[in-house]
Structure formats: C-alpha cells, structure tokens
Design an enzyme around this catalytic site. Structure first.
Site, mmCIF file in Angstrom:
data_model
loop_
_atom_site.group_PDB
_atom_site.id
_atom_site.type_symbol
_atom_site.label_atom_id
_atom_site.label_comp_id
_atom_site.label_asym_id
_atom_site.label_seq_id
_atom_site.Cartn_x
_atom_site.Cartn_y
_atom_site.Cartn_z
ATOM 1 N N SER A 21 2.095 -9.004 1.982
ATOM 2 C CA SER A 21 2.472 -8.642 0.615
ATOM 3 C C SER A 21 3.621 -9.457 0.052
ATOM 4 O O SER A 21 3.803 -9.510 -1.160
ATOM 5 C CB SER A 21 2.819 -7.155 0.533
ATOM 6 N N LYS A 41 9.692 -5.133 0.157
ATOM 7 C CA LYS A 41 9.294 -5.458 -1.218
ATOM 8 C C LYS A 41 10.494 -5.974 -2.009
ATOM 9 O O LYS A 41 11.635 -5.805 -1.614
ATOM 10 C CB LYS A 41 8.736 -4.222 -1.943
#
Length: 185
Positions: A43, A87
């Site tokens: 990600s 993230k």
C-alpha cells in the site's frame, strides 16, 4: 593466584546484572522511543516497498496525543484489520477531504502530492470525508492498491491509535522497488 569460589560467583552475578540492564534498556527504548515494524502490504509502494523494515519514533505518541503533520507516514493499530498498518496522514482534525479528477483536495484546495509515483489516479467511492476532532484520515501512496481511510468501515483513525511516526525504511531483496536505507521523516 587461583580464583576463589567467591570471586567466580561475583563475576557471574556481574554478568547477570549487565545482561539484565541491557534487557531492561532494550525494552524501555523499544516501548517508549523507537520500534521496528514490517510493512505488511504494497500500500505504500514505491515510497516504502512491501516487507521493508521501518523504524518508528514512538515517544511523542507514548507521552501525549500529538496531532501529526499532514504528509507524515505513521503506523497505527487497525481493529478492522487486526494488524499494524502503515499510511500517510492526509486529513487532520476538522479537514474536509474530497476527490475530483483523480486528485485529493483538502478544504477545497488541491493537495500537492509530489511523493506519489503516479498522480491524478486517486479515486474514492465517497465524494468527501469530514475528519472529526481527535482523528486523522490516512491513505497509502499506492492509491490503486491501498486499503486505507477511503475503504475502511470507520475511515477516521483516532490519534491515540497512532503508534509511531516512521523515520527510516530499510529495504533489501531483489524484487523491491528500491534497496538500502532511506530517511523517511
């Protein structure tokens, strides 16, 4: 001179004390100052390759609840995924995060995301998000391959769930997008 049983026993206790102090120091540093993490997914590609080792700075998040800076890469516990996720902070408390033409807008202004490997591809099924107080909105840099705030059942990450700000990424392996040690913060 022949060592006595007393001096040999003293030497053993000294070594045990040194080992105990080293273990306690390691525990304290890891629990309160820095902690290693492994990136579980792609990600954050290409900024941080899958299975990279990260060193995160924990101290501010252990002693208080600071709001991170937009653009910081953070680690946090996800109850939904039952793992630590990595993230980038996009939305801060009170922000409106919206999407138009493949780009991210914060409070109506286009977000400069020069860290993305490809720009203009960010999409979301939800047109906009209102970030509540005490929370952040996060996204992965691999916008087409990231399970992030755009897709989570609860898109807002409470600041108290943040475990660390990523400082360093270490990537090894032939299949990685880059190899070596990179300063992230």
């Amino acid at each position: 001179m022949v060592p006595t049983q007393h001096s040999a026993l003293r030497g053993v206790f000294e070594w045990i004390a040194v080992i105990a102090i080293a273990l306690v120091a390691t525990f304290l540093i890891r629990s309160f100052v820095v902690e290693p993490f492994v990136v579980p997914t792609g990600s954050m590609e290409t900024t941080i390759p899958t299975k990279s080792l990260l060193i995160g700075f924990r101290l501010p998040y252990v002693v208080s609840d600071p709001v991170p800076v937009r653009g910081n890469i953070v680690t946090f516990w996800s109850d939904e995924e039952q793992t630590v996720l990595v993230k980038r902070v996009i939305g801060l408390p009170g922000d409106t995060v919206s999407f138009k033409g493949g780009f991210v807008y914060i409070n109506g202004e286009k977000l400069n995301e020069d860290y993305l490997p490809v720009s203009g591809i960010t999409t979301s099924e939800t047109e906009s998000f209102e970030v509540p107080e005490g929370c952040i909105f996060v996204m992965g840099d691999n916008r087409t391959g990231s399970y992030d705030s755009r897709r989570l059942k609860d898109p807002y990450i409470p600041v108290e769930e943040i475990q660390a700000q990523v400082l360093v990424a270490i990537s090894i392996g032939a299949a990685q997008s880059w190899q070596g040690v990179h300063w992230i913060a």
